[in-house]
Structure formats: structure tokens, C-alpha cells
Design a protein around this motif. Structure first.
Motif, short mmCIF file in Angstrom:
data_model
loop_
_atom_site.label_atom_id
_atom_site.label_comp_id
_atom_site.label_asym_id
_atom_site.label_seq_id
_atom_site.Cartn_x
_atom_site.Cartn_y
_atom_site.Cartn_z
N GLN A 495 0.79 -1.22 0.00
CA GLN A 495 0.00 0.00 0.00
C GLN A 495 0.83 1.29 0.00
O GLN A 495 0.57 2.19 -0.80
CB GLN A 495 -0.95 -0.04 1.19
CG GLN A 495 -2.26 0.69 0.97
CD GLN A 495 -3.07 0.13 -0.19
OE1 GLN A 495 -3.17 -1.07 -0.35
NE2 GLN A 495 -3.60 0.98 -1.01
N ILE A 498 2.38 1.93 -3.41
CA ILE A 498 1.36 2.31 -4.39
C ILE A 498 0.98 3.77 -4.18
O ILE A 498 0.83 4.54 -5.14
CB ILE A 498 0.13 1.39 -4.28
CG1 ILE A 498 0.51 -0.02 -4.69
CG2 ILE A 498 -1.02 1.90 -5.12
CD1 ILE A 498 -0.55 -1.05 -4.42
N THR B 84 -5.55 -2.76 -1.04
CA THR B 84 -6.83 -2.22 -1.50
C THR B 84 -6.75 -1.65 -2.90
O THR B 84 -7.73 -1.66 -3.63
CB THR B 84 -7.32 -1.14 -0.53
OG1 THR B 84 -6.22 -0.27 -0.26
CG2 THR B 84 -7.81 -1.73 0.75
N ALA B 85 -5.58 -1.15 -3.30
CA ALA B 85 -5.48 -0.51 -4.60
C ALA B 85 -5.86 -1.49 -5.72
O ALA B 85 -6.34 -1.07 -6.77
CB ALA B 85 -4.07 0.01 -4.83
N TYR B 86 -5.61 -2.76 -5.52
CA TYR B 86 -5.94 -3.75 -6.56
C TYR B 86 -7.02 -4.71 -6.09
O TYR B 86 -7.22 -5.75 -6.71
CB TYR B 86 -4.68 -4.51 -6.98
CG TYR B 86 -3.68 -3.57 -7.60
CD1 TYR B 86 -3.77 -3.22 -8.95
CD2 TYR B 86 -2.69 -2.98 -6.82
CE1 TYR B 86 -2.89 -2.33 -9.50
CE2 TYR B 86 -1.81 -2.08 -7.39
CZ TYR B 86 -1.92 -1.76 -8.73
OH TYR B 86 -1.04 -0.86 -9.27
N ILE B 88 -7.05 -6.70 -3.63
CA ILE B 88 -6.52 -8.00 -3.23
C ILE B 88 -6.92 -8.23 -1.78
O ILE B 88 -6.76 -7.36 -0.94
CB ILE B 88 -4.99 -8.04 -3.38
CG1 ILE B 88 -4.60 -7.86 -4.85
CG2 ILE B 88 -4.42 -9.33 -2.83
CD1 ILE B 88 -3.14 -7.62 -5.07
#
Lengths: 511, 532
Positions: A495, A498, B84-86, B88
Motif C-alpha cells: 500500500q 502504491i 486495497t489498490a488492486y 486483493i
């Protein structure tokens, strides 16, 4: 922005300029001090800390500096932190490495700061001339640092090779830039009337397509020019066919510098490449995705270079026995993986490059650090020097194992996050050629395991050549832990990476 | 989220061993600090491993008792967000497809841990080079991490999580074979690693493909794809992946199916990807062979059921004949290869290849009996092959060789051992009354409907299987006692502790396979429904 107001956002670079000079002066001042090593290291850390502070207080924004020579944006800040991190590691590694004599330590640090300055400029340059100058700054300092051991034949050979290849590559790049200037009558990539704006403008594109009596000659000239500029960048990131200097330079240069060279300038090269393409030659289309504005096949060109680069790097690495050379070829292979992200020509592709670079800095510097620790003990850098490391220095061996598995791209290590995201970006583009590129990429990953595992095998599966106890300096142990832990944590918890990457590359650059 | 958390049991089962491995670190620190002697540190590490895997076995027992066989859906679900971005997720659960394998993993890991202990009397012959004697903390840590990886593979319901566990498992296996293995350990370890990784990287691309062409959902107000295997399965069943664009001139589902299948075929191992297995088995120490045969090989079949069958049913139909043919080749070819082996462990390794062929044949028939038989075969082979490898370990520890021809008449000297060996061999060759027979018979019953010729060929090869086992018994156990082994000691208590439970289970499930069928039937019925 005019020059005076620009200076407010130029603090990090200004501090680095002062730091370069200050290190040389300090070097003279403490010439006779018996604790000169410590004093100089603390001095370097001080200036690095000051640069970090300057970077931290630089207000966020997205504005051109110095009349469009540089761009101040989150992208630049991201790379600034990446470079500072790599430099911090290098400064911590150098004193105990037994490779740089205390008498010349100040000189080394001074040059390192000059190098950092060049890299900072590379990450923010939006003008062809500025790109050229910053690339040359980095190159020139790198030549000197490569040949730092003046009386060592290997270092001399390496520096000479580096200069010759560098000279050719930068000449080609400059030629490409002159063609671009001929086509667009400007050196600015961005801003009003810049190359990007002209390419986005339908009339100038029509002009370009129909210059020379309706012949697509200008388009051809454009391709040639961009490929030539790519040559300069390709030389910095060590991609085929400009990779030949890499193994010799990595082997001949002092290892702490090799560690820095393998991550810092490579990352800076990618910063230039990303900005060059995405600020001028790729346009975002509604609904995501980019198109090359002149409908020219940039993804194909970069994809082919990428496939050849990683395949050649990996296949050649298999037969290496010197670890510095092996890591040199592995870093060529990694340039290939990173280029896949550029070939994807998408926001995700760029972000995956940024995320990959974070992991790459940690794991590659870590790997070189263990090489230094071992060569302190055995005096060599061959794979057989690593035999029995698992029993002699378990912590270093375990750390190197983590770094090597991470370089292979096996979960749960940070290298996997970057690699996965790069593959995802390529597969997301869909279509036969992108999938083929991804397949070449994953097959290469599997191949790379073979040579990384040879080192692991030597460390754990083979007996030591001798029974001498090996001591790892406390600072090295500390740095190894400080590198291995994030490699594992970031491999499980992506996270933060990203978030940083999304912040750095929100979706294209300002025009 | 539509699968709310109902239990944390699976997380405990998965990560307890990892916690045990983490506990070994302070022991190492104490040892390095001089507070503990080397021997005491070793003993503590052994104890940690034993307690951790024992605790997982207890939890596995509880899982079995609490599992509701009437409910074919996912049970013991735990759901959490991870990347969370993907989108998963940390998403675990068991259903009829995985329940037996989770239990098997807990059981076999515990047995392997016992087999890694040098504590029982009669172990005086173990020297410093024996795998139980050197690098104990590392060995135990690797064993525990391996158990976490294996359990994780079977409980993950998020495809990404599945892949991470799948890969994580490779690392400890590499070291366990490479450091504590036999003469050609380095070669065997790297071969295992490279084969499996080469298979799994292609799988990674297919996973990315399934993600991008898969279902979408709104999370936090953002439209995003998902790695949720259940949603992918729904999507695949409804034909969602058929709409994916062509790749070149190939359908996406077919390419993805092949990529997954190759990744799993390496693990099964399926001809022609099987060559790593004999090497890995022969060089691995006994407990690791036990785990390899007992659990790792099952992952290939499990993956095919969970992903190829559930998510890509259309492509599975398309590829069924190929699966059946490869299954038959596995059965017949490996049986003949067994006949030619001189090394007992190599023979048993190849017999595993042969037995895993039954699974392929059974499941490719798309009949209830066929797929039930295939999954039951995972369970029975998971009991029989560990016992076989333990049997080999017993004789190798004593005689320091495994050459079948080099023994003779051992039954007179070591009757208890001979009896156990006979039981294991007969179970493996499919003697009625022992559990191997039930699964083979069910597989043939199911596949005969769909693949007559192939089933008949496979069934005939059972004769070959009988031949190599009986011939091996004859050469090793019967006849005149080889005078070299006139003082050979019989099995000791450590070995009894591992052999008798397995032997008992082999007999129990030979008579009462219904216990397993009840667990698996419901989920498997749903699985093959879209394939019929």
C-alpha cells in the motif's frame, strides 16, 4: 516561473551544489586529522540531511522552473527521495569498505554530491539542453568515480571504456536532439510552443506528416531523432545495445560506487525516459491509456529493446563467476524488465516502474553490500568466495538470500510487487504482442533464478574454503537489517509504495 | 463483502507454524549469546516444531468435526482487506474440495515432524551427517514455514493470495532438499525449484489475465476487478471470460487454461514435466519426501480443480481428452519405469507419478464417481505414499543404501518391518480392503463411461503395479537372509509412531471411505455440473 522565484523551489539542488564544494573544502581542512574518516562521513551525512530537509520543505506543486528548463512536480520529489536514499546507503557503506582510502574520502563524497546534483536535474529536466547537460554531469562524474583507483589497471580500463561508450552515446543523443530542434524549432518539451504542445496540435501534426511534399519524411526524421535520444538514455540505464560498458565498469569501479551506480543513475535514466515520452510524445486519451501522438510505434520499439535487454542480460549472467559482473548483467536484465513498464505506455506502466525502482534500490544495494562484506574478508568477489557464508556470517547470508529472491521476483519480497505490477501493466494492454512481451518477461524471471540460486547454493549448500572467522562490521549488520526488513514488509504490504507512486505520477505530466 | 468472516480457525492453522518458526529466532539469539548450549538449543527448536505442528493437527481434527458436509458452500470463512489498490483480499475458507487436503496437510506435517526427531532409543546409528543432527534450528524453521505455505495454498480463496502461498512454499523446500538432502542434493534442489518456478510464472500471467478480464465490483465507490476465486468462478461459469479479446488467433480461456495447467502439471507431476520428482525424492531426507509425496503433489490436482475446472469450465471441456490421455500416459509409463528401478526410493517416487495419473483420468471424465475418486485418491495416496517413504527411510537409516537387489530375506530378521512394508506395498498396489483400492476403483468406475479405451489400458497397468511391488518384496524380504544384515535392528519407537497411525488409517479408510466421500461429494457435484 522567472529565475528568482524559481530559486525558492530549487533548494535541494542549491544545497547539493554547496555540499559539493563544502566537501572538498572540508577535505582540505581535516587533512591532518587522525579522525578524518569519521569527520568526513559525519560531514557528508550532515549535507545529505540538509538536502533531505530542503526536499522535505519544498512546497508541493506542479510548475515550470527557470522559464521551462525544469519542472517542479511530485515526480521530481519522488525521485529526489529515491536518490537521497541510495546516497545515504552509499555514504554509510563507504568508510568500512576498505576500498576508498581515508585520504581520498572527502574527494569521493564531493563527487558523490556532484553526481546527486546531476541526477536531481535529470529527474526534473523538461528541456532538451537541460536533459543533455544533466546527463553529461552524471556521466562525467561517473567516469571519475569509476577510475577512482588511479593505479589499478582494471579501474583504468573500466573508466576508459565508460568514457568511450559514454562519448558515443551522448554524441548520438545530441544529434537526435538537434534533429528535434530542426523539426520543432524549440528545445522545450513542455509549455506553450513546446514539442508536446506542437505534437498535440493537429495542424502541426499535419504539417509534420505532410512536410516535404506529402512524404512522411518528417515522421521518419522524428522516429530517428527519438531513437537517437533513446540511445543516450539507454546508455544510462544500460539497455541493449548500449550495455557493453556495464560489466567492466561494475567490476572495475570501487564496489560502494558500483552499488550506487547500479541504482541511482539507472533510476535517473528512467526518470528522463518517462518524462521525455510522457511529457511530449504520448498523449493521454479519455478513458485511460496513452497513444503515441504521431501514431508511431514507440511501444513496439521499446518493447523489442526490452525483450532483447532482459534476455541478453539473463543469459549472459548465467555464465559469470565474478559476483560484481554477475550483478552487472543482472542489472542489465532489470533494465529490461523496467523497460517493459515503459513499453506498456500507460499510467499503470509508469507507476509500476516507480514501485519497481523502490524495491530495486533496496535489494540491489543490499546485494552489493554483502559483496563488500565478503570481499573485505576474502579479498575476492567470486562466487566461491561466498561458500559457507551461511555458517560464517548467517545474518549476511540470510540477508543476501532475501535480496536475491527479491531480485528474482518471488513473493513475499518487494521485488515481486514491482515485477507483478509491471507484468500486470503489460498484460492489461492486451493483444498478442504485449502478451508475448509478458511471456518473455516471466520466462526471463525463471531463468534468472538459476544464477541467483547459484550464489545461495554456494552460501548454504557448500562448505567454506577455509575456517577463518568472518567479522561483519556492526554498521553493515545494521544497514543489512534496515534493507532486508523493508524488502520483506513492502513485499507483503504494498500500500505505501502504491500511494507514493500514485502521488508521483497522478496521470501524465503538465503540458 | 458477501462472504462475511465466520471463523478464524483457518488463519490459526495456517500461521501457527509460522509463529513457531519466529519463536526459533530468540532461541538462536540465546544460543549465540551463550545462554544455551548447542544441544539444548536444538532440543528446544525440535520441541517448538513438534508443538506447533501438533497444535495444527488438533485444530485440523476440530475442523473435521465442525465441518458441515451437507453444505457444499464455503465454510470457516475469514475475510480481510490486504492491498486495497488492486482489491486483493485476505480471503480464506474451506469447502469439500479442500477440506480433505487441509486435514491431510496437518496430519502429514505432524508425521514428518516426528520423523525429523532423533529422540527415540535405537537411534545410535545416526551420525553427525544425518539430517536430524545438523542445522537443527534452520531445519525446523524451514519445516514450519513450509507447513504455513502448504496450508495457505489449500485455504486461499483469493487467487493472488493463492499464488503468494504457492511461491512461498518453494523457498523452504529448496533449502530442505538442498541442505539436508543426499549426495546430489544441490542438483535436485535447483531442478525442483526451476521446474516449479518456470511453471508458476506462466500461471502468474494467466492470473493477471483472469483479473483484468474478470468480474468487476464497486469497492469504496471505485469500480475495480477482483481476485476473489468464487466470483471468478461465477463469472467463468456464466461465460464471462469467453468475451475476452483474442490473443493473436487464440481464445483467452484456452491460453489461460494451458498456462494454469502447465503450472499445475509440473507439481502433479504429469508426464513430460515429471523428471524433477525422482531426483527430488531420492535426494530429499525422509520427512521431506513424505511431505513432497503426501502434500505437495496434491497441489497440482487441487489447483486444476479449483482454477481450471471452476473458473474455466468451457476450456476444461475443450481440453478433457488431452487430460485423459496424459493421465493414462502417467499411469502406464510410470508403472513401466517403476519396473526398471533398482533404487527403492526411486521406484516409489515413480509409483507416485503413476498414482497421480489416476486423478487426472478420473477428473477428466466429468462424472460424479470419476471426480470423487480423483479427490479420494488424493487422500489415499496422501496416506500411502508417506508410509512408503517412511518405510524406505527406515531401511536407509540402517543399511545406508536403497538398492533393492542389495537386500534379501529381511523378513526373517525384521518381521515387524516386513509386515509394515507389506501393508504399505499392498495398499499402494490396490489390494481390496485397503484404501488405495477404493479410490482406484472409483476412478475406473467413473472414467469408464467417458473414456473406455483409456480406462481399460489404465486398469490393465495395475498388473504392472502389482508386478513391481511384488517383485520388490520378493527381492528384499524373501529368500535367504543376506548375511550383511544378520544384525539389522527392527523398527524403533520413533518409526512406530509414524508408521502405525498411517497404517491404521489406510485400513480404516479401506473399509470406510464413506467418511471422505461425505465430505467432498456436495462441492464436487457443483463443480462438475457445468461440465456435464
Amino acid at each position: 516561473m522567472d529565475n528568482i522565484t524559481s530559486l525558492k523551489l530549487f533548494w535541494p539542488e542549491s544545497v547539493l551544489t554547496v555540499a559539493t564544494l563544502a566537501m572538498f573544502i572540508q577535505d582540505l581542512l581535516v587533512r591532518r586529522s587522525p579522525r578524518r574518516e569519521l569527520v568526513l562521513t559525519v560531514g557528508a551525512l550532515f549535507w545529505l540531511g540538509l538536502t533531505a530537509a530542503a526536499l522535505a520543505i519544498t512546497p508541493a506543486g506542479n510548475v515550470p522552473l527557470f522559464g521551462g528548463l525544469l519542472q517542479h512536480d511530485p515526480f521530481r520529489i519522488f525521485f529526489g527521495w529515491l536518490f537521497l536514499g541510495a546516497a545515504l546507503l552509499t555514504i554509510l557503506i563507504v568508510p568500512k569498505s576498505q576500498q576508498i582510502s581515508p585520504a581520498r574520502l572527502g574527494e569521493f563524497f564531493g563527487l558523490l554530491f556532484a553526481l546527486l546534483l546531476g541526477m536531481f536535474l535529470m529527474a526534473s529536466a523538461t528541456d532538451l539542453l537541460m536533459i543533455y547537460l544533466s546527463v553529461e554531469t552524471v556521466s562525467l562524474v561517473s567516469y571519475v568515480l569509476t577510475g577512482f583507483h588511479r593505479h589499478d589497471r582494471k579501474a583504468n580500463e573500466a573508466a576508459l571504456k565508460y568514457v568511450i561508450y559514454g562519448g558515443v552515446a551522448s554524441g548520438v543523443m545530441l544529434y537526435g536532439m538537434s534533429i528535434l530542434y530542426g523539426l520543432f524549432a524549440t528545445t522545450h518539451l513542455t509549455g506553450d510552443g513546446g514539442i508536446g504542445a506542437q505534437l498535440a496540435d493537429v495542424t502541426s501534426r499535419l504539417f509534420l506528416a505532410h512536410a516535404f511534399g506529402g512524404q512522411p519524411a518528417a515522421q521518419l526524421a522524428l522516429v530517428v531523432a527519438v531513437v537517437f535520444v533513446l540511445a543516450g538514455v539507454g546508455y544510462k540505464i544500460a539497455s541493449v545495445p548500449f550495455h557493453m560498458w556495464c560489466p567492466d565498469v561494475y567490476e572495475g569501479a570501487p564496489t560502494p560506487f558500483t552499488a550506487f551506480l547500479s541504482v541511482g543513475p539507472k533510476a535517473a535514466g528512467f526518470a528522463v525516459a518517462i518524462r521525455f515520452f510522457f511529457a511530449a510524445f504520448e498523449r493521454q486519451v479519455p478513458g485511460g491509456g496513452y497513444v503515441a501522438v504521431t501514431e508511431l510505434p514507440w511501444p513496439a520499439i521499446i518493447g523489442i529493446i526490452s525483450a532483447i535487454t532482459m534476455t541478453l542480460g539473463n543469459l549472459t549472467a548465467i555464465v559469470q563467476t565474478n559476483l560484481k559482473r554477475l550483478l552487472a548483467y543482472s542489472s542489465i536484465a532489470h533494465a529490461g524488465y523496467l523497460l517493459m513498464g515503459l513499453a506498456a505506455a500507460s499510467t499503470e506502466g509508469v507507476r509500476s516502474i516507480l514501485i519497481y525502482l523502490i524495491g530495486y534500490v533496496l535489494m540491489n544495494v543490499g546485494a552489493f553490500l554483502v559483496v563488500i562484506a565478503v570481499s573485505r574478508h576474502t579479498g575476492g568477489e567470486d562466487i566461491r568466495d561466498f561458500r559457507g557464508l551461511g555458517t560464517k556470517a548467517p545474518l549476511a547470508a540470510i540477508a543476501l538470500t532475501i535480496f536475491l529472491f527479491s531480485l528474482t521476483g518471488i513473493p513475499p519480497f518487494a521485488g515481486f510487487a514491482g515485477k507483478y505490477l509491471i507484468f500486470a501493466a503489460v498484460v492489461q494492454r492486451g493483444g498478442f504482442w504485449f502478451v508475448l512481451l509478458a511471456v518473455i518477461g516471466v520466462v526471463n524471471s525463471a531463468v534468472s533464478l538459476f544464477y541467483y540460486a547459484r550464489i545461495i547454493k554456494a552460501m548454504f549448500l557448500e562448505d567454506a574454503l577455509d575456517e577463518r572467522a568472518m567479522s561483519v562490521p556492526a554498521i553493515y549488520t545494521g544497514v543489512l537489517v534496515a534493507l532486508a526488513v523493508p524488502v520483506m514488509v513492502l513485499g507483503i504490504y504494498w500500500q505505501p509504495m502504491i500511494r507514493w507512486a500514485t502521488n508521483a505520477f497522478g496521470g501524465g505530466f503538465a503540458l | 463483502m458477501d462472504h462475511p468472516t465466520t471463523s478464524t480457525l483457518l488463519t490459526w492453522m495456517t500461521f501457527l507454524p509460522l509463529a513457531g518458526a519466529a519463536l526459533i529466532l530468540p532461541v538462536l539469539a540465546l544460543r549465540a549469546g551463550g545462554a544455551l548450549s548447542k544441544a539444548a538449543g536444538d532440543q528446544i527448536c525440535r520441541l517448538i516444531a513438534l508443538v506447533a505442528s501438533g497444535a495444527v493437527l488438533v485444530l485440523g481434527w476440530y475442523l473435521w468435526r465442525a465441518f458441515d458436509p451437507q453444505n457444499p458452500a464455503l465454510q470457516f470463512v475469514q475475510h480481510g482487506r490486504w492491498i486495497t489498490a488492486y482489491n486483493i483480499e485476505y480471503f480464506v475458507g474451506v469447502d469439500g474440495i479442500s477440506i480433505t487436503l487441509v486435514m491431510l496437510t496437518a496430519l502429514i506435517s505432524f508425521i514428518a515432524t516426528i520423523a525429523s526427531m532423533p529422540w527415540w532409543p535405537g537411534n545410535a546409528h545416526l551420525d553427525g551427517h544425518h539430517f536430524t543432527q545438523h542445522g537443527v534450528p534452520g531445519y525446523m524453521a524451514m519445516l514450519l514455514i513450509l507447513q504455513t505455505g502448504m496450508t495457505g495454498v489449500f485455504v486461499s480463496m483469493d487467487l493472488f493470495l493463492f499464488y503468494v502461498f504457492w511461491e512461498v512454499m518453494l523457498l523452504p523446500m529448496y533449502f530442505l532438499i538442498g541442505i539436508w538432502g543426499g549426495a546430489r542434493k544441490e542438483y535436485a534442489a535447483i531442478k525442483f525449484f526451476l521446474y516449479t518456478l518456470a511453471g508458476s510464472v506462466l500461471m502468474l500471467l494467466a492470473i493477471i489475465g483472469l483479473y483484468f478480464y474478470g468480474p468487476q465490483e464497486v469497492v469504496d465507490g471505485r469500480l475495480t476487478h477482483t481476485f476473489n476465486m468464487l466470483k471468478m468462478a461465477q463469472w467463468g461459469r456464466a461465460g464471462g471470460y469467453l468475451a475476452a479479446p483474442l490473443i493473436g488467433s487464440f481464445h483467452f480461456i484456452n491460453l489461460a487454461w494451458i498456462a494454469f495447467f502447465i503450472g499445475f502439471a509440473v507439481k502433479i507431476p504429469m508426464f513430460p514435466f515429471h523428471t524433477w520428482l525422482p531426483d527430488a525424492h531420492v535426494e530429499a531426507p525422509t520427512p521431506i519426501s513424505v511431505i513432497l509425496a503426501g502434500v505437495l503433489l496434491k497441489m497440482g490436482i487441487y489447483g486444476i480443480l479449483r482454477i481450471n475446472f471452476a473458473i474455466l469450465p468451457q476450456a476444461t471441456k475443450w481440453a478433457a481428452p488431452a487430460m485423459a490421455v496424459f493421465g493414462t500416459i502417467n499411469i502406464v509409463y510410470a508403472a513401466f519405469v517403476c519396473l526398471a528401478q533398482k533404487d527403492l526410493k526411486r521406484m516409489i517416487a515413480y509409483s507416485s507419478v503413476s498414482h497421480m495419473g489416476f486423478c487426472l483420468l478420473g477428473m477428466s471424465a466429468f462424472t460424479q464417481q470419476g471426480i470423487d475418486g480423483a479427490v479420494l485418491n488424493l487422500w489415499t495416496h496422501g496416506l500411502i505414499s508417506p508410509m512408503l517413504f517412511l518405510i524406505v527411510g527406515v531401511i536407509y537409516d540402517r543399511a545406508h543404501h536403497r538398492n533393492i537387489e542389495g537386500f534379501g530375506g529381511l523378513a526373517q530378521q525384521v518381521p515387524e518391518y516386513a509386515g509394515l512394508l507389506g501393508l504399505a506395498f499392498f495398499a499402494s498396489l490396490g489390494l481390496p480392503g485397503l484404501c488405495g483400492f477404493v479410490s482406484e476403483f472409483t476412478v475406473f468406475l467413473g472414467s469408464l463411461v467417458t473414456w473406455q479405451t483409456l480406462t481399460i489400458i489404465s486398469a490393465l497397468s495395475v498388473i504392472i503395479t502389482a508386478a513391481y511391488y511384488l517383485w520388490a518384496i520378493q527381492r528384499m524380504m524373501l529368500g535367504k537372509l543376506n548375511p550383511t544384515y544378520a544384525t539389522l535392528p527392527d523398527v524403533n519407537w520413533r518409526e512406530r509412531l509414524t508408521l502405525y497411525p498411517l497404517g491404521a488409517l489406510i485400513i480404516v479408510f479401506g473399509f470406510y471411505p464413506q467418511a471422505i466421500f461425505t465430505l467432498i461429494e456436495g462441492s464436487l457435484r457443483n463443480l462438475i455440473l457445468p461440465l456435464q
